[in-house]
Design an enzyme around this catalytic site. Structure first.
Site, PDB file in Angstrom:
ATOM      1  CG  ASN A  47      30.385 -53.392 -29.244  1.00  0.00           C
ATOM      2  OD1 ASN A  47      29.939 -54.464 -28.968  1.00  0.00           O
ATOM      3  ND2 ASN A  47      30.377 -53.026 -30.571  1.00  0.00           N
ATOM      4  CD1 TRP A  48      33.113 -56.140 -23.705  1.00  0.00           C
ATOM      5  CD2 TRP A  48      32.570 -58.156 -22.965  1.00  0.00           C
ATOM      6  NE1 TRP A  48      33.381 -55.962 -22.328  1.00  0.00           N
ATOM      7  CE2 TRP A  48      33.017 -57.285 -21.772  1.00  0.00           C
ATOM      8  CE3 TRP A  48      32.286 -59.396 -22.510  1.00  0.00           C
ATOM      9  CZ2 TRP A  48      32.958 -57.496 -20.484  1.00  0.00           C
ATOM     10  CZ3 TRP A  48      32.285 -59.672 -21.152  1.00  0.00           C
ATOM     11  CH2 TRP A  48      32.650 -58.749 -19.900  1.00  0.00           C
ATOM     12  CE  LYS A  49      33.457 -54.067 -32.457  1.00  0.00           C
ATOM     13  NZ  LYS A  49      34.418 -53.434 -33.477  1.00  0.00           N
ATOM     14  CG  HIS A  97      28.474 -51.545 -34.501  1.00  0.00           C
ATOM     15  ND1 HIS A  97      29.640 -52.012 -35.374  1.00  0.00           N
ATOM     16  CD2 HIS A  97      29.285 -50.906 -33.327  1.00  0.00           C
ATOM     17  CE1 HIS A  97      30.854 -51.811 -34.902  1.00  0.00           C
ATOM     18  NE2 HIS A  97      30.805 -51.210 -33.833  1.00  0.00           N
ATOM     19  CD  GLU A 113      32.019 -54.492 -36.153  1.00  0.00           C
ATOM     20  OE1 GLU A 113      33.364 -54.288 -36.062  1.00  0.00           O
ATOM     21  OE2 GLU A 113      31.544 -55.095 -35.062  1.00  0.00           O
ATOM     22  CD  GLU A 157      30.440 -47.725 -35.629  1.00  0.00           C
ATOM     23  OE1 GLU A 157      31.258 -48.602 -35.588  1.00  0.00           O
ATOM     24  OE2 GLU A 157      29.278 -47.766 -36.358  1.00  0.00           O
ATOM     25  N   GLY A 164      40.750 -49.783 -38.444  1.00  0.00           N
ATOM     26  CA  GLY A 164      41.469 -50.698 -39.092  1.00  0.00           C
ATOM     27  C   GLY A 164      42.044 -50.376 -40.121  1.00  0.00           C
ATOM     28  CB  SER A 193      40.368 -48.137 -33.462  1.00  0.00           C
ATOM     29  OG  SER A 193      39.618 -48.840 -34.887  1.00  0.00           O
TER      30      SER A 193
END
Length: 247
Positions: free
Chosen positions: A8-10, A95, A97, A162, A168, A207
């Site tokens: 996932n390159w975001k 996701h 985010e 997730e 993070g 992560s």
């Protein structure tokens, strides 16, 4: 089941550098015996550029979101049919985010998953619990409700777990944490979808890096990894792929 590694390159990547990255990853895969399934999910702007490059490499193309409507007055959005039209086969939905930054609800994610499947795409639907939910002992309830709310009837796509509380934070999920939640998700999928729930692939998306992949991927019910920042460089992405090969 063969492992699947999804990059996932975001919101990262410009044309020339992204083409170089795909070339490096493809060369690395060509040197591996029996590599796992690989999907890369670049930003919308790169999909049409990269699709022709991926043919014959074994790398499949994914996107990071889609709209629930086929077309219409939705400025700035992209439909699942549009993604399929440029060669996309997978799409990440729900996701953490997207849920956080865009206020996406389970109902919205479910509608998007339905639209994706109707366009011939395989949805990768993300679920995960927050730090507060984990601290209060509500993590399984939270995940169970997300699965019920986010996956449409007849779902046959992919689920990605997730651990939002760990991403993070500097406090990674332990192998036992992952194993416990994977077992719960599998049981919940079977409870909600019956026999089909036994075959739905579950990815781990917390992560993931080269150091941890060799420990995470062998855990029961882990069918692969959803990789974030480590997918932006060949020298950090390919070791995760190799960890899947070495299982």
């Amino acid at each position: 089941m063969m492992q699947m590694i999804v990059g996932n390159w975001k919101m990262n990547g410009l044309g020339a550098a992204s083409r170089d990255l795909v070339t490096e990853v493809a060369q690395g895969l060509a040197a591996m015996p029996s590599p796992p399934q690989i999907v890369i999910c670049p930003p919308f702007t790169l999909l049409a550029q990269l699709a022709p490059m991926l043919k014959g490499t074994g790398i499949l193309l994914g996107a990071q979101d889609c709209h629930q409507s086929v077309s219409g007055a939705h400025t700035g959005d992209i439909s699942a049919a549009m993604l399929a039209d440029v060669g996309v086969e997978y799409v990440i939905l729900g996701h953490s985010e997207r849920r956080r930054d865009h206020g996406e609800l389970d109902e919205t994610v479910r509608e998007k998953a339905t639209a994706a499947a109707a366009a011939g795409l395989t949805p990768i639907v993300c679920v995960g619990e927050s730090e507060d939910q984990r601290a209060s002992g509500e993590c399984q309830d939270a995940i169970g409700w997300q699965i019920k709310g986010s996956l449409p009837d007849g779902f046959s796509g992919i689920v990605a777990y997730e651990p939002i509380w760990a991403i993070g934070s500097g406090v990674p999920a332990s192998s036992q944490d992952i194993a416990d939640m994977m077992a719960f998700i599998r049981a919940e999928l079977v409870r909600q979808f019956g026999a089909t729930g036994k075959t739905i692939r579950i990815l781990y998306g917390g992560s993931v890096n080269a150091r941890d992949a060799a420990t995470i991927l062998p855990i029961a019910e882990v069918g692969g990894a959803l990789v974030g920042s480590a997918s932006l460089r060949a020298d950090t992405f390919l070791p995760i792929v190799r960890a899947a090969v070495d299982l």
